[in-house]
Design a protein around this motif. Structure first.
Motif, short mmCIF file in Angstrom:
data_model
loop_
_atom_site.label_atom_id
_atom_site.label_comp_id
_atom_site.label_asym_id
_atom_site.label_seq_id
_atom_site.Cartn_x
_atom_site.Cartn_y
_atom_site.Cartn_z
N TYR A 56 39.82 -48.48 -120.71
CA TYR A 56 39.49 -49.54 -121.66
C TYR A 56 38.06 -49.99 -121.37
O TYR A 56 37.74 -50.37 -120.25
CB TYR A 56 40.45 -50.72 -121.52
N LEU A 57 37.23 -49.94 -122.40
CA LEU A 57 35.80 -50.21 -122.25
C LEU A 57 35.41 -51.40 -123.13
O LEU A 57 35.10 -51.23 -124.31
CB LEU A 57 35.00 -48.97 -122.62
N PRO A 58 35.44 -52.64 -122.58
CA PRO A 58 35.02 -53.81 -123.37
C PRO A 58 33.56 -53.70 -123.79
O PRO A 58 32.73 -53.20 -123.04
CB PRO A 58 35.23 -54.99 -122.41
N GLU A 59 33.25 -54.16 -124.99
CA GLU A 59 31.88 -54.02 -125.50
C GLU A 59 30.87 -54.83 -124.69
O GLU A 59 29.67 -54.54 -124.74
CB GLU A 59 31.83 -54.42 -126.98
N TRP A 60 31.35 -55.84 -123.93
CA TRP A 60 30.42 -56.64 -123.14
C TRP A 60 30.30 -56.14 -121.70
O TRP A 60 29.64 -56.77 -120.88
CB TRP A 60 30.85 -58.11 -123.13
N SER A 61 30.91 -55.02 -121.39
CA SER A 61 30.83 -54.52 -120.01
C SER A 61 29.44 -53.95 -119.74
O SER A 61 28.60 -53.85 -120.63
CB SER A 61 31.88 -53.44 -119.77
N ASN A 62 29.21 -53.55 -118.51
CA ASN A 62 27.92 -53.00 -118.11
C ASN A 62 27.82 -51.51 -118.40
O ASN A 62 26.91 -50.83 -117.93
CB ASN A 62 27.68 -53.24 -116.61
N ASN A 63 28.76 -50.99 -119.16
CA ASN A 63 28.81 -49.56 -119.46
C ASN A 63 28.80 -49.35 -120.97
O ASN A 63 28.89 -50.28 -121.75
CB ASN A 63 30.07 -48.93 -118.86
N SER A 64 28.75 -48.12 -121.38
CA SER A 64 28.92 -47.76 -122.78
C SER A 64 29.63 -46.42 -122.82
O SER A 64 29.74 -45.72 -121.80
CB SER A 64 27.57 -47.67 -123.51
N ILE A 65 30.09 -46.04 -124.00
CA ILE A 65 30.81 -44.78 -124.10
C ILE A 65 29.91 -43.59 -123.74
O ILE A 65 30.38 -42.54 -123.32
CB ILE A 65 31.40 -44.61 -125.51
N GLN A 66 28.59 -43.78 -123.87
CA GLN A 66 27.66 -42.70 -123.53
C GLN A 66 27.65 -42.40 -122.04
O GLN A 66 27.20 -41.34 -121.62
CB GLN A 66 26.25 -43.05 -124.01
N THR A 67 28.17 -43.34 -121.23
CA THR A 67 28.16 -43.10 -119.78
C THR A 67 29.29 -42.17 -119.35
O THR A 67 29.31 -41.72 -118.22
CB THR A 67 28.30 -44.43 -119.01
N ILE A 68 30.24 -41.91 -120.26
CA ILE A 68 31.37 -41.05 -119.94
C ILE A 68 31.17 -39.69 -120.59
O ILE A 68 30.97 -39.58 -121.79
CB ILE A 68 32.69 -41.69 -120.42
N LYS A 69 31.23 -38.65 -119.82
CA LYS A 69 30.97 -37.32 -120.33
C LYS A 69 32.07 -36.90 -121.31
O LYS A 69 33.25 -37.17 -121.10
CB LYS A 69 30.91 -36.33 -119.17
N PRO A 70 31.69 -36.25 -122.41
CA PRO A 70 32.66 -35.84 -123.44
C PRO A 70 33.79 -34.98 -122.91
O PRO A 70 34.88 -34.96 -123.47
CB PRO A 70 31.80 -35.07 -124.44
N ASP A 71 33.55 -34.24 -121.82
CA ASP A 71 34.61 -33.39 -121.28
C ASP A 71 35.59 -34.16 -120.43
O ASP A 71 36.62 -33.63 -120.01
CB ASP A 71 34.01 -32.24 -120.47
N LYS A 72 35.31 -35.45 -120.18
CA LYS A 72 36.19 -36.28 -119.35
C LYS A 72 37.18 -37.09 -120.19
O LYS A 72 38.35 -37.22 -119.83
CB LYS A 72 35.35 -37.23 -118.49
N ALA A 73 36.71 -37.68 -121.27
CA ALA A 73 37.56 -38.56 -122.05
C ALA A 73 37.08 -38.62 -123.49
O ALA A 73 35.92 -38.33 -123.79
CB ALA A 73 37.57 -39.95 -121.44
N GLU A 74 37.99 -39.00 -124.40
CA GLU A 74 37.65 -39.15 -125.80
C GLU A 74 38.19 -40.47 -126.33
O GLU A 74 39.25 -40.93 -125.91
CB GLU A 74 38.22 -37.99 -126.61
#
Length: 245
Positions: A56-74
């Motif tokens: 679960y990636l809240p929009e206010w976290s210090n991360n973004s979906i770009q930080t997760i490699k496409p081969d890891k999660a969708e």
């Protein structure tokens, strides 16, 4: 502060009703035997080798979906966290034929589990798969003093459920389910209102819930006076089979 307060209420529900909580590399992990509830809340620091099935990636976290490699999660969905003040309850129109009862006995909780499972599960196959898990977690959850279970009746027939989680001056609304043949009769609104009026005190009047973005449920809650606070992207591990509930 408010965003984390809303998120913490959801995490409180998950750790008491779906798995166990621990901190992992500054993030929060809910460990569960069920893939859907084996969750890492990615808040502070991305961990390339996360172990949970869901992220679960809240929009206010210090991360973004770009930080997760496409081969890891969708990405599979967006969850909307919503909030309101308890003052909105006076505007809710309810079904006068609905009688709501707070659960105080094992037999009540057994019935709650049946109605909840029938409300969430579309077929007998899915019901038979999920009922044992939900029943077990309900009997574990009711042992916590901050949990309040309610069941709605029409003419002595149990038709709906609602669970309220009290944490950090906030009331979280969970397990809102209605038997399929009794939907669109105002039962969900009626049981939620009765449950909240039963629980709310002068010190804690913040309400919160989560629902899938752009769903019919989100439209209902907006109509009831809830406001969108933030979205949370739901990611699943690649090659992880998605469950039904």
């Amino acid at each position: 502060m408010k965003n984390k307060q809303l998120l913490n209420n959801h995490i409180c529900f998950l750790q008491q009703n779906r798995g166990s909580k621990r901190h992992e590399n500054e993030n929060i992990r809910i460990s569960s035997e069920v893939d859907n509830f084996d969750i890492t809340f990615l808040i502070n620091k991305y961990q390339p080798a996360f172990n949970s099935k869901m992220v679960y990636l809240p929009e206010w976290s210090n991360n973004s979906i770009q930080t997760i490699k496409p081969d890891k999660a969708e990405k599979i969905a967006d969850l909307t966290y919503m909030s309101a003040n308890s003052s909105i309850l006076k505007e809710w129109k309810t079904n006068n034929s609905v009688v709501t009862k707070k659960i105080v006995s094992d037999s009540d909780l057994e019935l709650f589990s049946i109605v909840q499972s029938r409300g969430f599960c579309e077929t007998n196959e899915i019901y038979n798969e999920w009922f044992p898990f939900l029943r077990k977690k309900n009997f574990e959850g009711i042992l916590f003093k901050n949990q309040h279970f309610f069941i709605a009746y029409i003419a002595d027939k149990a038709v709906g459920t609602c669970l309220i989680i009290d944490s950090d001056n906030t009331y979280g609304i969970y397990a809102v389910a209605t038997l399929p043949e009794y939907r669109k009769k105002g039962i969900a609104t009626s049981v939620m209102k009765s449950a909240l009026v039963n629980c709310i005190n002068i010190k804690a009047q913040n309400l919160t819930l989560q629902t899938i973005k752009d769903s019919s449920a989100e439209k209902l809650y907006l109509h009831l006076g809830f406001k969108k606070e933030f979205n949370c992207q739901i990611l699943k591990e690649k090659n992880c089979v998605q469950q039904h509930v």
